[in-house]
Enzyme design. Structure first.
Site, PDB file in Angstrom:
ATOM      1  N   HIS A  62       5.260   3.943 -19.601  1.00 12.81           N
ATOM      2  CA  HIS A  62       6.206   3.791 -20.704  1.00 12.81           C
ATOM      3  C   HIS A  62       5.660   2.740 -21.683  1.00 12.81           C
ATOM      4  CE1 HIS A  62      10.139   2.458 -22.471  1.00 12.81           C
ATOM      5  NE2 HIS A  62      10.438   3.732 -22.349  1.00 12.81           N
ATOM      6  N   GLU A  89       7.904   8.717 -22.432  1.00 12.91           N
ATOM      7  CA  GLU A  89       7.658   7.916 -23.656  1.00 12.91           C
ATOM      8  C   GLU A  89       6.417   7.053 -23.423  1.00 12.91           C
ATOM      9  OE1 GLU A  89      11.450   5.891 -23.732  1.00 12.91           O
ATOM     10  OE2 GLU A  89      12.441   7.601 -24.643  1.00 12.91           O
ATOM     11  N   GLU A 118       7.028   5.647 -30.399  1.00 15.91           N
ATOM     12  CA  GLU A 118       8.359   5.092 -30.591  1.00 15.91           C
ATOM     13  C   GLU A 118       8.300   3.852 -31.486  1.00 15.91           C
ATOM     14  OE1 GLU A 118      10.357   4.434 -26.869  1.00 15.91           O
ATOM     15  OE2 GLU A 118      11.953   3.271 -27.827  1.00 15.91           O
ATOM     16  N   CYS A 171      10.088   1.258 -31.348  1.00 21.51           N
ATOM     17  CA  CYS A 171      10.146   0.064 -30.498  1.00 21.51           C
ATOM     18  C   CYS A 171       8.789  -0.280 -29.896  1.00 21.51           C
ATOM     19  CB  CYS A 171      11.109   0.279 -29.340  1.00 21.51           C
ATOM     20  SG  CYS A 171      12.819   0.135 -29.830  1.00 21.51           S
ATOM     21  N   CYS A 210      18.030   1.667 -29.200  1.00 22.99           N
ATOM     22  CA  CYS A 210      17.097   0.553 -29.104  1.00 22.99           C
ATOM     23  C   CYS A 210      16.349   0.308 -30.395  1.00 22.99           C
ATOM     24  CB  CYS A 210      16.135   0.740 -27.929  1.00 22.99           C
ATOM     25  SG  CYS A 210      15.026   2.122 -28.071  1.00 22.99           S
TER      26      CYS A 210
END
Lengths: 658, 658
Positions: free
Chosen positions: B272, B324, B340, B342, B420
């Site tokens: 991740h 992810e 992503e 984030c 998030c």
């Protein structure tokens, strides 16, 4: 009409090899699998806890359903179909190569299935053993009619090969049971199976028996499909069972089952690829038998969508693993696709049934493409290992580390928990002789779809004519026919001019004939004499194929074909990182048959370039200064079907163009 | 050491715009979301029944945990972190722009969190309300320390911005509670959270408080990680709870959590992506604070693996949606990736903490790359819509029909059930002033990481020096500094020479200075006088980037950058089927700033070619005769961050090379 194809035999060495493998390897091996004999390793086709795999249990299921044993059903809800597909392959194999011992074994299986058949004709070991009260109540996923269809197909083949009346009787009783439960009439189920198959089986049963109700029932299923979009949802809501019959199916959209629209309104090939082509095969046969021009038009639409927008150059179909399905026009990724072996086999069924309707070479071209590339590519040269998924580009590291490619195997596993592909291949290969010719009685014409060495007996009026074909395919395009007839006879022999051929040359008894090609066939309408000889030369050139510009995955690339075969590059011959190779389309490639390689295959060599990964890329991922440098490379290509038979490694069909 | 960065302020118009959007749009909007105010539409980030989405309930959860209301916890097990990230953004925003009303609101939230804190310091509304007996017993998925880390970060920021002692006290009590439960000592849990975050929060708490135990606890978590591969499995086995805390996590491998090896042994970025970079950010800060050279070496290894083998040109990371996650070296697909928002923010944290350890421009280069491209690309120009997933190539039809691309959105949704990314962006943007400079006290040096208009106050010995920076980035590379000091003072001002710059020119008080670039920085070590002026010109050229040849997805393609910005083509400017465009790398492109477009952006125009789809392709999918034809096309490119702010359509970063 007194014009029939009495029989067809294949003696071709290329195909006999495969058919022998089915007889000597696959049929005995699968028998062991079906009976859970020791030392059988069954692999899962995907990493998914919902997939059973440890054993087949398929024959055991029948014994339990027949009351011969105690126990529970094990395996997929469609486990029975493994037995049926084995039986169908056995039937064709017996018709090629009689084998009393094998026949006795198969007779016993027929008897066992007969014992498992319920009073009213119903057969399905899962529902008979576990949940009789849920019969026909969960059709989206139950595969009951799918399995029934496979039994009917197997029974017809077995009856035709051996004359076993019991098989035919069981099949008719099963079809009658279905007929009693489904239809427009009040009190019957207005619905259909989530997985098409019964439709094409019923048209075969009609062809065998002449019973109109079987054709009507097939047409009923075809026309009912997609008319009521709430059917599956209503069944789900009404279902009293506490468990799903197959986990993880409830989120599937109606397109997955081709149940989103009436079939006559479906313009594009949607959903699960195998289901779609099985549906289409049924539609095409029903259109032919019922002379249903609207249905034929719908077939043409779906055909055209598949072959002009959604088919890989290898004849593979199904662009995504998710639902083993079609995606959208021109979306043909080479490394994440599904291209299930069974889907290409289904495409062959569809193509062949279209040929019955209309003699257009495009159907045979696609049939041949799927057959010589994806279908036989689904099988290892040893006849013991099989692909489910047939990629056009593979990199072992990606299969290992990219979850989006974990379904793309680098080597063929021995068997699968969901064993649809190997037995499907077995029945295709053993029945291949059925695909060589199509008869169009009204035209007194026999159309040659495939060039395969063998013989066919035609029944014309009260005469028998033997057609003896010799072919050097897939390595050379030299084909010859000899006509054996006692008396001169008028009929048309039509020969396909394949898309891959150079300027064809045809001689009859040594004299060249001018070619009038219509719909891809040359028709010779003449009075045939005993011993007439016909020679057709289809020059095989190395062809560079481009894909439609809207196929993004193939943009700037080309694929190499010669004859019906598509070629590929393997790491074994060319080193790793095949994408670094770039080809100049104006550079000449050379073809050579190598009898020592992979059991004897044609190879193509090409002087190309290979990008060098220089020191300037050390610890650098993106650069605005690095200039690519290339070194000469001799690219070696092998037929796609023969890939993954040596050291596991990369493979690539589409090559980067310089 | 008496060398400190006292404060840093940004007045830059490019960034002030974003920071104002956070203050005026995101913070109020998110407050409404957290309180489930009406008219808030929350979208799911994926089609997955396991994902809750209808409402946030986050403040309500705290009220229930605090005993102020009755009810159940709702939402993700890590729902609390949404409140914390909001609070952290509010803290930074208050430090930029005081706002009594907002501060009162936030003070109330601190009070509420204080009420929800248990006697022993523990805070987590899910476990407090629903399953207190499962506290710390399901760490693979419980996110308890992850949430705690986010609270600690928020509390530090809030304390620093407002002096609210209560926030600091709650944070220390929470950290002490964790310290009491985790560690090597008998009776403590020898383990760690499945999602890293507490590690980097504890180093910040140590930096604030000087309490050694917080640094020790951070180091404990870092060194414990991956030492016992059975930890999560044992917890799972011992767990008495009947339900999963998060469904669908149990199949994840240890690499997903970076728990497969001790961190010092991890050579590649696995699992991740957000977790990995949060881990690395913690490692880098701990290495700096504890002067731990082995830990720093491990950071360098992971950094190098990311930036030289697993990072997109946009600073995105995470090549697959499944988990992810990272996949493997050079595997950087442009249309199925995750990238992503984030994760790029976490990469910025990692880069910044590496800059504390060693002044090398490569860290700031990547920080800048991620910031100007993926991070702000995660947000629409209106500040109200957000991407989770940041593709480099999008085709709407594929997002709609290819399940493998269904996570790739064509437009930014308003909010996510798993919220998030937007609040993470909010806290990054409002704290951006912290990233502009890094102090290296032993060298008496201040390093300029980012060129952003603003001021910084340095405390040197007992003197205060103000650095006034003006910058025209990202549109032009003109930067100036003015030094404000009452008395002459010795220190080093180091300026980053970015990878994208042409030949830089530096003048001090109008006189040009020769550039001695070390590790990407030019260091000016001199006695600075009041009013010293420094001008740095970093020529911005349009650059054509190639990817490393082993990046298959980018082979034969190039990407365009100018300054820190990567550019992209959109359908709105160039029509559909962007892949049909091919560029000649020797053709000149022209840059122009367009004040009317997308709030004012630089644009690039390029004379290129576009393949025509001719009539020869009608109903043809593969052809060995069709020759491609091209027509001239004026390609217009816009900055990547500004894509998807007009009519939804295709977008492409990597362009096909002729």
């Amino acid at each position: 009409m007194p014009f029939q194809l009495q029989s067809s035999h294949i003696t071709d060495s290329f195909w006999s090899h495969y058919r022998e493998l089915v007889r000597t390897e696959m049929i005995p091996y699968q028998w062991d699998v079906l009976n859970d004999n020791a030392d059988i390793v069954i692999e899962k086709e995907r990493n998914d806890d919902n997939i059973p795999s440890e054993k087949s249990h398929a024959i055991e299921n029948f014994k339990i359903a027949a009351g011969l044993k105690e126990g529970h059903h094990y395996g997929w809800v469609f486990q029975d179909s493994d037995v049926y597909k084995w039986l169908e392959a056995v039937a064709y194999s017996l018709s090629i190569h009689p084998d009393a011992q094998l026949q006795e074994l198969a007779d016993g299986v027929i008897d066992l299935i007969g014992l498992a058949q319920e009073q009213d004709g119903y057969i399905n070991t899962y529902f008979s053993i576990e949940e009789p009260e849920r019969r026909f109540k969960k059709l989206a996923e139950s595969h009951e009619l799918y399995c029934a269809g496979h039994f009917i197909e197997a029974a017809i083949a077995y009856y035709e090969a051996t004359g076993n009346e019991k098989a035919r009787t069981i099949a008719c009783r099963l079809a009658d049971c279905i007929d009693a439960h489904f239809g427009k009439e009040a009190g019957k189920i207005q619905g259909y199976d989530g997985h098409e198959e019964i439709e094409l089986a019923l048209t075969k049963l009609y062809t065998l028996t002449g019973e109109q109700r079987y054709l009507d029932l097939s047409l009923y299923f075809l026309y009912e499909r997609g008319t009521d979009p709430t059917f599956f949802a209503r069944q789900r809501a009404e279902d009293k069972g506490t468990t799903a019959v197959i986990e993880g199916m409830s989120h599937r959209q109606l397109t997955y089952y081709q149940a989103h629209q009436p079939v006559l309104e479906q313009e594009t090939a949607e959903g699960h690829a195998v289901r779609l082509v099985y549906l289409c095969a049924g539609m095409a046969d029903a259109a032919y038998l019922a002379n249903d021009s609207k249905m034929l038009e719908a077939c043409r639409r779906l055909w055209s969508n598949i072959v002009s927008k959604r088919m890989y150059i290898t004849g593979g179909i199904g662009s995504t693993v998710d639902g083993e399905a079609f995606t959208t026009d021109y979306d043909l990724p080479n490394d994440t696709m599904y291209c299930e072996t069974c889907a290409s086999i289904g495409l062959i069924f569809f193509a062949f049934n279209m040929l019955k309707n209309e003699a257009k070479s495009q159907y045979a071209d696609v049939l041949e493409r799927a057959l010589y590339n994806t279908a036989i590519g689904g099988m290892a040269l040893d006849g013991k290992h099989f692909f489910y998924v047939n990629p056009l580009e593979v990199r072992p590291d990606s299969s290992l580390h990219d979850p989006g490619k974990s379904h793309v195997k680098v080597t063929r596993p021995a068997w699968f928990g969901c064993a649809c592909c190997p037995p499907n291949l077995a029945r295709l290969l053993t029945s291949l002789h059925q695909y060589v010719y199509t008869i169009h009685p009204q035209q007194r014409a026999v159309y040659t779809n495939l060039y395969v060495t063998g013989t066919a007996e035609l029944k014309l009026d009260d005469q028998t004519v033997q057609l003896e074909q010799t072919s050097e395919l897939p390595w050379e395009g030299n084909v010859a026919f000899q006509v054996h007839t006692d008396q001169p006879i008028d009929f048309t022999l039509a020969l396909r001019i394949p898309y891959w051929s150079g300027e064809p040359v045809l001689t009859v008894n040594g004299e060249s004939v001018s070619l009038d090609i219509k719909d891809g066939f040359v028709s010779l309408n003449r009075t045939w004499q005993k011993g007439d000889q016909l020679k057709l030369t289809l020059p095989m050139e190395i062809r560079q194929y481009s894909a439609h510009p809207l196929v993004r995955s193939d943009w700037g690339k080309l694929a190499i074909g010669r004859g019906p075969l598509i070629f590929c590059a393997e790491q074994e011959d060319n080193g790793a990182n095949l994408h670094l190779i770039r080809v100049y389309s104006n550079q000449q490639a050379t073809y050579r048959f190598d009898p020592e390689l992979l059991g004897g295959v044609g190879t193509i060599e090409w002087q190309v370039e290979r990008q060098q990964v220089g020191a300037e890329w050390e610890q650098v991922l993106y650069s605005s200064v690095a200039e690519p440098t290339y070194a000469p490379h001799t690219l070696k290509l092998i037929p796609y079907y023969s890939w993954a038979n040596r050291t596991p490694g990369e493979m690539q069909v589409w090559l980067n163009k310089a």
